[in-house]
Design an enzyme around this catalytic site. Structure first.
Site, PDB file in Angstrom:
ATOM      1  N   ASN A   1     -10.752  -0.700  -0.228  1.00 17.43           N
ATOM      2  CA  ASN A   1      -9.300  -0.578  -0.106  1.00 17.43           C
ATOM      3  C   ASN A   1      -8.665  -0.824  -1.471  1.00 17.43           C
ATOM      4  O   ASN A   1      -8.669  -1.955  -1.967  1.00 17.43           O
ATOM      5  CB  ASN A   1      -8.796  -1.590   0.917  1.00 17.43           C
TER       6      ASN A   1
ATOM      7  N   CYS B   1       0.801  -1.225   0.000  1.00 19.37           N
ATOM      8  CA  CYS B   1       0.000   0.000   0.000  1.00 19.37           C
ATOM      9  C   CYS B   1       0.838   1.282   0.000  1.00 19.37           C
ATOM     10  O   CYS B   1       0.418   2.283  -0.575  1.00 19.37           O
ATOM     11  CB  CYS B   1      -0.982  -0.012   1.165  1.00 19.37           C
TER      12      CYS B   1
ATOM     13  N   HIS C   1      -4.571   6.438   4.203  1.00 20.53           N
ATOM     14  CA  HIS C   1      -4.878   5.261   3.404  1.00 20.53           C
ATOM     15  C   HIS C   1      -6.307   4.814   3.694  1.00 20.53           C
ATOM     16  O   HIS C   1      -6.706   4.678   4.847  1.00 20.53           O
ATOM     17  CB  HIS C   1      -3.884   4.146   3.747  1.00 20.53           C
TER      18      HIS C   1
END
Length: 356
Positions: A303, A129, A273
């Site tokens: 996500n 990520c 995030h």
């Protein structure tokens, strides 16, 4: 007024899987193959998880599409904003955990899709990520270094996460969406007093097996047994990852602010995030981020891994929540366990009223 040339963002782009998948759709897909007396279990589990995570829908790619599809759309949008074509670009760096093909830089396919340019440097970065932060740092350093290749350069995140989740595991199957984000970067004349890019990184390998894909790398190949056990898909210890994510994103946010000589009062927008609403709210509470400074769009995307932050920044700009000269605090975490923070200045973007 003193002016200097610096790496700056001149274009933003985003993309999303074209299949809109609701929580109801996820539950229905998880029902496939189940006995009649078990078919309501996925719906109850998905509903409970969706409320905690803050997720209504996500975009998934079609079966014949991959990372390059997402990266191409995001890069094209960013280049249109910047007013350039693929013939102008010196480099495309792509952050992705699931490239179209092993061993083939995703950027080469994106370049072809955009019209072709055989003189472009292309490379993939595997940073989970935080991968987009690593790619962005690489591009800013290339632009500012005497050993760099000049600009403009394109930094891309392309994450087809739906291709790596197990329908038998609701905690991951309902969580991830497919998305792409892109920045066009170039050297631009700005005031010397303007805010600068600042990056900070960290890792905790003791948590590596709490968020990873067990098979598919060089240590464990994908064989029949791995497929039966679903070891080729994302495995996550949700409770442990949530706790670590809140702690490490808080720490890296404080660290990068200190490194930049700033406080939260200097920041115009905080972009965490978009992994889980409970994590986002936990970090915001720790940092004491007021609601008007916090950006959240997980309910629309899920996500999207490395694409999460650049997508959010493009959307914030479209909504008029970012203006020229603003400063973003962005933080992220992911498999490894890796985490990163960045101060991202908006010194050279057009106003949102000029959106394409």
């Amino acid at each position: 007024m003193t002016v200097e040339m610096r790496p700056e963002i001149i274009g933003l782009g985003k993309s999303k899987g074209s299949r809109v998948i609701t929580n109801f759709d996820v539950a229905q897909m998880m029902n496939d193959g189940r006995e009649d007396d078990q078919r309501e279990i996925p719906a109850r589990v998905v509903d409970r998880l969706a409320k905690k995570v803050g997720l209504d829908q996500r975009g998934w790619l079609n079966e014949d599409e991959g990372a390059s599809h997402l990266g191409t759309i995001a890069a094209r949008h960013a280049m249109e904003m910047a007013g350039i074509t693929i013939g102008d670009v010196k480099s495309i760096i792509v952050a992705t955990g699931l490239p179209d093909y092993l061993g083939v830089p995703t950027g080469t396919i994106i370049v072809e899709n955009l019209g072709g340019n055989k003189k472009i440097q292309t490379a993939d970065i595997s940073g989970a990520c935080p991968g987009f932060f690593h790619a962005l740092k690489s591009v800013t350093e290339s632009l500012s270094s005497p050993y760099g290749i000049g600009g403009p350069q394109v930094c891309v995140a392309a994450e087809p996460a739906s291709k790596g989740i197990n329908p038998r595991v609701p905690e991951t199957y309902m969580l991830f969406g497919d998305g792409g984000g892109a920045f066009v970067m170039d050297l631009v004349d700005v005031k010397s007093s303007s805010p600068r890019f600042t990056f900070d990184f960290g890792n905790d390998p003791s948590l590596r097996e709490d968020l990873y894909v067990p098979a598919g790398g060089s240590r464990n190949k994908v064989d029949e047994e791995a497929l039966i056990q679903g070891l080729n898909c994302i495995k996550m210890n949700g409770a442990k990852v949530k706790e670590a994510a809140i702690r490490y994103m808080t720490e890296i946010a404080e660290s990068v602010l200190s490194k930049a000589g700033m406080t939260l009062a200097d920041i115009d927008l905080v972009v965490p995030h978009q992994a889980n609403l409970e994590i986002i709210n936990g970090v915001a509470k720790n940092l004491q981020v007021p609601d008007e400074k916090l950006y959240v769009n997980i309910h629309r995307y899920g996500n999207t891994s490395a694409a999460s932050v650049p997508i959010a920044i493009r959307e914030a700009w479209e909504e008029g929540r970012l203006k020229k000269g603003d400063k973003i605090l962005a933080v992220t975490f992911g498999a490894g366990l890796n985490f990163a923070g960045a101060i991202i200045p908006m010194n050279s973007l057009p106003e949102a009223t000029q959106a394409i």
